[in-house]
Scaffold this motif. Structure first.
Motif, mmCIF file in Angstrom:
data_model
loop_
_atom_site.group_PDB
_atom_site.id
_atom_site.type_symbol
_atom_site.label_atom_id
_atom_site.label_comp_id
_atom_site.label_asym_id
_atom_site.label_seq_id
_atom_site.Cartn_x
_atom_site.Cartn_y
_atom_site.Cartn_z
ATOM 1 N N THR A 115 43.764 54.880 13.051
ATOM 2 C CA THR A 115 44.208 55.877 14.021
ATOM 3 C C THR A 115 43.324 57.121 14.010
ATOM 4 O OG1 THR A 115 46.450 55.028 13.786
ATOM 5 C CG2 THR A 115 46.240 57.194 14.779
ATOM 6 N N LEU A 116 42.639 57.358 12.907
ATOM 7 C CA LEU A 116 41.766 58.529 12.833
ATOM 8 C C LEU A 116 40.670 58.481 13.896
ATOM 9 C CD1 LEU A 116 41.276 58.806 8.953
ATOM 10 C CD2 LEU A 116 43.029 59.886 10.379
ATOM 11 N N THR A 117 40.151 57.304 14.182
ATOM 12 C CA THR A 117 39.015 57.197 15.101
ATOM 13 C C THR A 117 39.308 56.365 16.340
ATOM 14 O OG1 THR A 117 38.189 55.340 13.766
ATOM 15 C CG2 THR A 117 37.299 57.526 13.290
ATOM 16 N N LYS A 122 48.207 55.518 20.421
ATOM 17 C CA LYS A 122 48.933 56.714 20.839
ATOM 18 C C LYS A 122 49.985 57.152 19.827
ATOM 19 C CE LYS A 122 46.464 56.661 24.496
ATOM 20 N NZ LYS A 122 45.283 57.555 24.538
ATOM 21 N N ALA A 123 50.349 56.285 18.883
ATOM 22 C CA ALA A 123 51.275 56.640 17.812
ATOM 23 C C ALA A 123 51.121 55.598 16.715
ATOM 24 C CB ALA A 123 52.719 56.679 18.316
ATOM 25 N N VAL A 124 51.338 56.007 15.460
ATOM 26 C CA VAL A 124 51.159 55.096 14.334
ATOM 27 C C VAL A 124 52.326 55.250 13.361
ATOM 28 C CG1 VAL A 124 49.732 56.773 13.051
ATOM 29 C CG2 VAL A 124 49.579 54.325 12.511
ATOM 30 N N VAL A 125 52.745 54.128 12.780
ATOM 31 C CA VAL A 125 53.792 54.108 11.756
ATOM 32 C C VAL A 125 53.255 53.364 10.547
ATOM 33 C CG1 VAL A 125 56.123 53.374 11.156
ATOM 34 C CG2 VAL A 125 55.625 54.133 13.497
ATOM 35 N N GLY A 126 53.309 54.002 9.385
ATOM 36 C CA GLY A 126 52.959 53.357 8.127
ATOM 37 C C GLY A 126 54.224 53.073 7.343
ATOM 38 N N ILE A 127 54.543 51.794 7.152
ATOM 39 C CA ILE A 127 55.701 51.397 6.361
ATOM 40 C C ILE A 127 55.246 51.213 4.923
ATOM 41 C CG2 ILE A 127 57.539 49.682 6.068
ATOM 42 C CD1 ILE A 127 57.775 51.097 8.696
ATOM 43 N N THR A 128 55.781 52.016 4.031
ATOM 44 C CA THR A 128 55.417 52.006 2.608
ATOM 45 C C THR A 128 53.904 51.804 2.439
ATOM 46 O OG1 THR A 128 56.150 51.166 0.435
ATOM 47 C CG2 THR A 128 56.067 49.548 2.261
ATOM 48 N N PRO A 129 53.104 52.707 3.056
ATOM 49 C CA PRO A 129 51.659 52.493 3.147
ATOM 50 C C PRO A 129 50.961 52.669 1.801
ATOM 51 C CG PRO A 129 52.205 54.681 3.939
ATOM 52 C CD PRO A 129 53.512 53.976 3.682
ATOM 53 N N VAL A 130 49.984 51.821 1.553
ATOM 54 C CA VAL A 130 49.194 51.882 0.323
ATOM 55 C C VAL A 130 47.732 52.124 0.681
ATOM 56 C CG1 VAL A 130 48.333 50.532 -1.635
ATOM 57 C CG2 VAL A 130 50.751 50.435 -1.029
ATOM 58 N N SER A 224 40.426 59.652 4.159
ATOM 59 C CA SER A 224 39.274 60.534 4.377
ATOM 60 C C SER A 224 39.336 61.131 5.778
ATOM 61 C CB SER A 224 37.967 59.756 4.213
ATOM 62 O OG SER A 224 37.775 59.358 2.879
ATOM 63 N N PHE A 225 39.186 62.436 5.871
ATOM 64 C CA PHE A 225 39.149 63.183 7.125
ATOM 65 C C PHE A 225 40.496 63.211 7.868
ATOM 66 C CE2 PHE A 225 34.940 61.187 6.484
ATOM 67 C CZ PHE A 225 34.223 62.329 6.184
ATOM 68 N N VAL A 226 41.570 62.854 7.164
ATOM 69 C CA VAL A 226 42.862 62.783 7.853
ATOM 70 C C VAL A 226 43.299 64.161 8.363
ATOM 71 C CG1 VAL A 226 44.300 63.060 5.771
ATOM 72 C CG2 VAL A 226 45.155 61.738 7.716
ATOM 73 N N GLU A 227 42.919 65.238 7.665
ATOM 74 C CA GLU A 227 43.341 66.576 8.086
ATOM 75 C C GLU A 227 42.836 66.939 9.475
ATOM 76 O OE1 GLU A 227 43.034 66.656 3.576
ATOM 77 O OE2 GLU A 227 41.833 65.876 5.226
ATOM 78 N N SER A 228 41.649 66.492 9.810
ATOM 79 C CA SER A 228 41.070 66.873 11.093
ATOM 80 C C SER A 228 41.169 65.784 12.156
ATOM 81 C CB SER A 228 39.592 67.248 10.907
ATOM 82 O OG SER A 228 38.864 66.199 10.296
ATOM 83 N N SER A 261 48.239 66.374 13.218
ATOM 84 C CA SER A 261 49.043 65.453 14.026
ATOM 85 C C SER A 261 49.945 66.224 14.984
ATOM 86 C CB SER A 261 49.904 64.570 13.124
ATOM 87 O OG SER A 261 50.830 63.824 13.874
ATOM 88 N N LYS A 262 50.088 65.677 16.191
ATOM 89 C CA LYS A 262 50.940 66.308 17.200
ATOM 90 C C LYS A 262 52.419 66.203 16.834
ATOM 91 C CE LYS A 262 47.581 65.036 20.751
ATOM 92 N NZ LYS A 262 47.292 64.132 21.898
ATOM 93 N N ASP A 263 52.761 65.229 16.018
ATOM 94 C CA ASP A 263 54.146 65.029 15.602
ATOM 95 C C ASP A 263 54.124 64.165 14.350
ATOM 96 O OD1 ASP A 263 56.845 64.592 15.263
ATOM 97 O OD2 ASP A 263 57.086 63.356 17.059
#
Length: 299
Positions: A115-117, A122-130, A224-228, A261-263
């Motif tokens: 989703t970063l790139t 348009k929206a992402v869900v991580g279920i118990t993401p590793v 990596s780069f998730v903040e921006s 993130s917008k939300d």
């Protein structure tokens, strides 16, 4: 070289091919396959709620192409998501402006990273993401990543000279075998209970890894780069019963760092574990109570 990606497409009740639907790409866990939690649990519930769901096998795994088999390459796993979206946008019944991604376990880390790139998401869900890179640098390498890389290098040279591949089995053969060998840590035992019993076992869910081709995994980081770069709406669902694979820690990190993130939403479920969220009705139901309004708002 190119190969096919095998997928299941799940349709909403009363599906009408002349209409356009929001779509969700469902990404299976590390060592899993499309017939397990990504389609049978989350895919099914999303389809029942009105989404076209594409649950696919990763390259080199399950029914998808790619050789040698059982490679776990994070870069390829993320690229697979874009390839599946490439197919989705050609389907006349998919609204290309309403595509989301949901991933479970390692698939959750890959979904977040993609989703970063990949701004078609348009929206992402991580279920118990590793974060697979973090896990390989730590527990999966015995906290000796350099030693692991040296061993992988030697094994790859052996294979290049005609030697046999080293295929690592990730789990004990059964819950009883896990108990007998003292492997009773929560995530290891519960993973075995899911993958090695009729509860979740499927022909394509081998829980295997080609050891010599895992070098790049140790240098990869899901966040990596998730903040921006994480600008889209994102949700993380985690269980508060912590295990050695680190999904609680990784989920908290992904949520905490996604400040652009917008939300961004965090769903932290008390009393439930990583593998409870694979298929158990109550925690999955609690997760879906938050996921469906989230996706409904953004897709």
């Amino acid at each position: 070289m190119a190969w096919d990606i095998a997928a299941l497409i799940l349709f909403p009740p009363g599906f009408d091919a002349s209409k356009r639907y929001p779509a969700v790409v469902s990404v299976h866990p590390f060592g899993s396959c499309k017939e397990q939690t990504s389609s049978a649990v989350y895919g099914r519930r999303l389809a029942e709620a009105g989404y076209v769901v594409i649950a696919y096998d990763a390259s080199y795994q399950g029914d998808s192409g790619g050789a040698p088999r059982w490679i776990e390459n994070p870069t390829q796993r993320v690229e697979d998501i874009s390839h599946v979206i490439d197919h989705a946008v050609t389907l006349p019944y998919v609204d290309a402006g309403r595509i989301g991604v949901l991933g479970i376990c390692g698939g959750g880390g890959y979904a977040l990273n993609a989703t970063l790139t990949e701004k078609r998401i348009k929206a992402v869900v991580g279920i118990t993401p590793v974060n697979i890179g973090r896990l390989f640098r730590e527990g999966f390498s015995g906290y000796d990543p350099i030693g692991a890389l040296d061993a992988m290098a030697a094994q790859r040279t052996h294979e290049a000279r005609g030697g046999a591949h080293q295929i690592n089995e990730l789990l004990p053969a059964s819950p009883e075998a896990a108990t007998a060998s003292g492997m009773i840590e929560r995530d290891v035992w519960e993973a075995t209970d899911y993958y090695k019993t009729p509860r979740g076992q499927q022909p394509g869910g081998w829980t295997r890894m080609l050891f010599s081709r895992a070098q790049s995994t140790l240098a990869w980081d899901a966040f990596s780069f998730v903040e921006s770069l994480m600008t889209q709406p994102m949700m993380v669902v985690i269980g508060q019963n912590v295990g050695a694979f680190g999904a609680y820690r990784d989920g908290m990190e992904a949520y905490g760092r996604s400040t652009a993130s917008k939300d961004r939403q965090l769903v932290s479920l008390e009393g439930w574990s990583h593998y409870d969220l694979y298929d158990k009705d109550e925690p999955v139901g609690l997760a879906m109570q938050r996921i469906l309004p989230f996706l409904g708002k953004h897709l």
